[in-house]
Write an enzyme that holds these catalytic residues in place. Structure first.
Site, PDB file in Angstrom:
ATOM      1  N   ASP A 175       0.741  -0.931  -0.040  1.00 20.53           N
ATOM      2  CA  ASP A 175       0.119  -0.087  -0.111  1.00 20.53           C
ATOM      3  C   ASP A 175       0.940   1.253   0.062  1.00 20.53           C
ATOM      4  O   ASP A 175       1.996   1.229   0.236  1.00 20.53           O
ATOM      5  CB  ASP A 175      -0.918  -0.089   1.312  1.00 20.53           C
ATOM      6  CG  ASP A 175      -1.646   1.104   1.459  1.00 20.53           C
ATOM      7  OD1 ASP A 175      -2.452   1.550   0.574  1.00 20.53           O
ATOM      8  OD2 ASP A 175      -1.687   1.777   2.493  1.00 20.53           O
TER       9      ASP A 175
ATOM     10  N   ASP B  11      -1.193  -0.523   5.922  1.00 15.56           N
ATOM     11  CA  ASP B  11      -1.608   0.195   7.302  1.00 15.56           C
ATOM     12  C   ASP B  11      -2.876   0.492   7.707  1.00 15.56           C
ATOM     13  O   ASP B  11      -3.385   0.747   8.699  1.00 15.56           O
ATOM     14  CB  ASP B  11      -0.826   1.369   7.733  1.00 15.56           C
ATOM     15  CG  ASP B  11      -1.305   2.712   6.961  1.00 15.56           C
ATOM     16  OD1 ASP B  11      -1.461   3.662   7.822  1.00 15.56           O
ATOM     17  OD2 ASP B  11      -1.656   2.503   5.464  1.00 15.56           O
TER      18      ASP B  11
ATOM     19  N   ASP C 129      -7.013  -1.943   4.087  1.00 17.98           N
ATOM     20  CA  ASP C 129      -6.238  -2.958   3.512  1.00 17.98           C
ATOM     21  C   ASP C 129      -6.379  -4.302   4.440  1.00 17.98           C
ATOM     22  O   ASP C 129      -5.857  -5.384   3.910  1.00 17.98           O
ATOM     23  CB  ASP C 129      -4.670  -2.618   3.891  1.00 17.98           C
ATOM     24  CG  ASP C 129      -4.131  -1.174   3.043  1.00 17.98           C
ATOM     25  OD1 ASP C 129      -4.589  -1.292   2.014  1.00 17.98           O
ATOM     26  OD2 ASP C 129      -3.685  -0.489   3.868  1.00 17.98           O
TER      27      ASP C 129
END
Length: 631
Positions: free
Chosen positions: A323, A524, A528
């Site tokens: 990410d 984080d 996600d």
């Protein structure tokens, strides 16, 4: 009742008791072997090994029977069955120490495995807790607070600043900025106006809005996110122990060799010795001991690994997906460019004017400019007039300057002409993934202040080190394509998938898995969580990461130090190699012990001691992982 008794006997306290009684049985045997004189413990009226057999043998017998009854096909035959056969055979010939030793080693192995695979599963509950419980419905000109279960499609709801949006809907009145990080992971709140969609669970940051409900209850986007995590959680199967994988052929071979040994030697003791040394205890210990040592070392370096299965799979990972926001970046906005278009105004003066104009602003970009100006000790003046247009910009009078600060659209709506030079700079900043605040005075754009998420300085070197380990890297982000491309180019990631919603991240990972890649996902944000669960291994940024993300992941970086990823990969590779070496050595020891048993060099007691030594050797090899350097 039987299961409770089984769990009690298999627990750590009773296993310790079993070990102590086995030691009481071993000491007289060692004295007898060295002196030739039988020794008995006068203060115990029975053989101490019986205690070990009962404590450690009953749970093993329960497991063997349960698998015979409930496991399908060949999986009915397990390592537990072989060890139970060896235990009963040793009891029949009166060698209680050998019987106690094999079941005790298995009990220790089971505890070690349980210690490495237990992990908290609280993430789903925390995700569910994000779902709003109440909403403010408008009916007949009046506001009423109702439970979200009573909200229906096309109901009109009012959401005040700071409130969580209770259902998916479309704005029918008002303008605001919405924090959508729960869905997309974007670091910037998104400006919303009439006709645009908003999602359940996102936060209304500024401005009161009225929405028409479009998706309610189980159909809302947040509930879909919850179900995605739940579905993937249910798909996760526990790692099958190596010993059980080989038990389908190990048990028949052991029985055949033991029967042949009795046929040719006419010595039942030899047959029982073969069964004792054939027990795969060192094989069972190879995986959990290596994993425990590796997990212990990782903890020293601020990497929390929740399961041995994750560590083993990390050693086989060939693709790592990242990410962006909060993972490759710090997840916070900072001023990165101050550009003046007026030769009479320097960058410091421009920052002072913009900061002064934004001092009363509640917009995150305005707050970031003010914070940056204060950090640089740039003087700020309180505005005498201040007016904010939600989601667009502000007007302020500062020390005889009439200033407009906001978007390009806001300035043009207020009569400011944006020339080609300004547009060129704006396009360049957009390409770099930066948010821009234009500053205008007297119908003229005098400068731009650009803000950007801050890239972690260690990321570029981390990506390079992963490439040295022949590990593919991919960027999966909810940010715009240009922003994602800019950041990926800076750090050396060649594969970029941008503008992804949570389910699209999941689909991207599933596609990689369909191509036979072992995928690790690092993120984080709450958005996600489904991707972390879907990946073969999920890694969360612990310091900034949400509790939900940490619980969804199998590995957590407690200090948010992304540079630990290559270390983790090397540690995982070494762990997998250590397990393979330990298994090879344990099988070699078993082979030699079988040969010595057939030669009648070993008895069940001495065979059990050799068998125990092999298990200790495997543990020693695994322990070397704890202090090995992987940096």
């Amino acid at each position: 009742m039987l299961k409770k008794l089984n769990d009690f006997l298999a627990g750590l306290p009773m296993t310790i008791v079993a070990g102590l009684f086995l030691l009481l049985d071993l000491i007289p045997l060692l004295i007898e072997e060295s002196s030739g004189t039988p020794v008995k413990l006068s203060f115990i009226p029975f053989d101490p090994a019986w205690v070990t057999i009962v404590i450690s043998g009953v749970p093993l017998l329960y497991l063997a029977i349960w698998r015979i009854v409930y496991n399908p096909g060949i999986s009915k035959i397990s390592s537990a069955l072989l060890i139970c056969i060896a235990m009963f055979a040793a009891i029949i010939i009166g060698d209680l120490f050998a019987a106690g030793e094999v079941v005790f080693i298995m009990a220790v192995g089971a505890l070690l495995e349980e210690a490495t695979t237990n992990r908290a599963k609280k993430g789903l509950k925390k995700l569910i807790s994000l779902a709003p419980t109440k909403g403010r419905r408008l009916r007949n000109g009046k506001e009423e607070i109702i439970p979200t279960e009573e909200i229906r499609q096309k109901d009109v709801l009012r959401i005040l600043p700071g409130e969580t949006i209770p259902v998916d809907g479309t704005i029918i009145n008002g303008e605001t900025s919405v924090d959508q990080s729960i869905m997309t992971g974007e670091s910037l709140p998104v400006d919303k106006s009439v006709g645009e969609d908003v999602f359940c669970g996102t936060i209304n940051r500024f401005g009161s809005i009225d929405i028409s409900a479009t998706k309610v209850g189980e159909n809302s986007y947040l509930q879909k996110l919850i179900r995605m995590v739940q579905d993937v959680e249910n798909k996760q199967a526990p790692m099958q122990r190596i010993a059980d994988r080989v038990a389908s052929w190990l048990v028949p071979i052991a029985l055949i060799i033991a029967i042949l040994a009795y046929v040719f030697t006419r010595n039942i003791v030899t047959a029982v010795t073969v069964l004792v040394v054939f027990c795969p205890c060192s094989l069972v210990l190879a995986t959990p001991t290596a994993i425990m040592a590796a997990i212990g070392q990782a903890t020293k370096y601020g990497v929390i690994i929740k399961s041995g299965d994750a560590l083993e799979k990390m050693g086989k990972v060939d693709t790592i997906a990242f990410d962006k926001t909060g993972t490759l970046t710090y997840g916070r906005l900072d001023v990165c460019d101050v550009i003046s278009f007026d030769e009479t105004i320097c960058e410091t003066d421009l920052l002072s004017l913009a900061g002064s104009a934004e001092t009363k602003s509640e917009h995150p970009l305005g707050k970031a400019i003010v914070a940056y100006a204060k950090a640089k000790k740039v003087p700020l003046v309180e505005s005498t007039t201040f007016r904010m247009t939600t989601g667009k910009g502000v007007f302020a009078e500062v020390d005889n300057h009439r200033l407009l600060c906001g978007s390009e659209k806001f300035l043009t709506e207020n009569g400011v002409s944006i020339d080609i030079k300004v547009q060129s700079v704006l396009e360049r900043l957009r390409t770099q993934g930066k948010a821009s605040i234009l500053v205008a005075e007297d119908q003229k754009c005098i400068g731009i202040i650009a803000l950007s998420d801050v890239l972690r300085p260690e990321v570029k070197n981390m990506i390079f080190r992963l490439s040295e380990l022949h590990t593919r890297t991919v960027l999966l982000t909810g940010d715009h394509q240009k922003t994602a491309n800019y950041f990926a180019q800076q750090v050396g990631i060649s594969e970029v998938l941008a503008e992804l919603l949570p389910e699209e991240k999941v689909h991207s990972i599933e596609k990689l898995q369909e191509e036979n890649h072992k995928v690790c996902m690092i993120g984080d944000g709450i958005n996600d969580a489904p991707a972390l669960k879907t990946a073969d291994v999920g890694i969360a940024m612990g310091n900034m990461g949400s509790d939900i993300t940490i619980d969804a992941a199998e590995i957590t970086l407690m200090s948010d130090n992304i540079s630990k990823i290559p270390y983790l990969k090397r540690l995982s590779n070494a762990t997998v190699n250590t397990i393979k070496v330990s298994i090879t050595i344990s099988m070699c020891i078993n082979f030699v012990a079988i040969v010595l048993s057939l030669m009648e060099v070993l008895t069940p007691t001495t065979g059990a001691i050799v068998h125990n030594a092999g298990s200790c050797f495997v543990v020693l090899i695994a322990a070397l992982l704890y202090d090995r350097k992987f940096e």
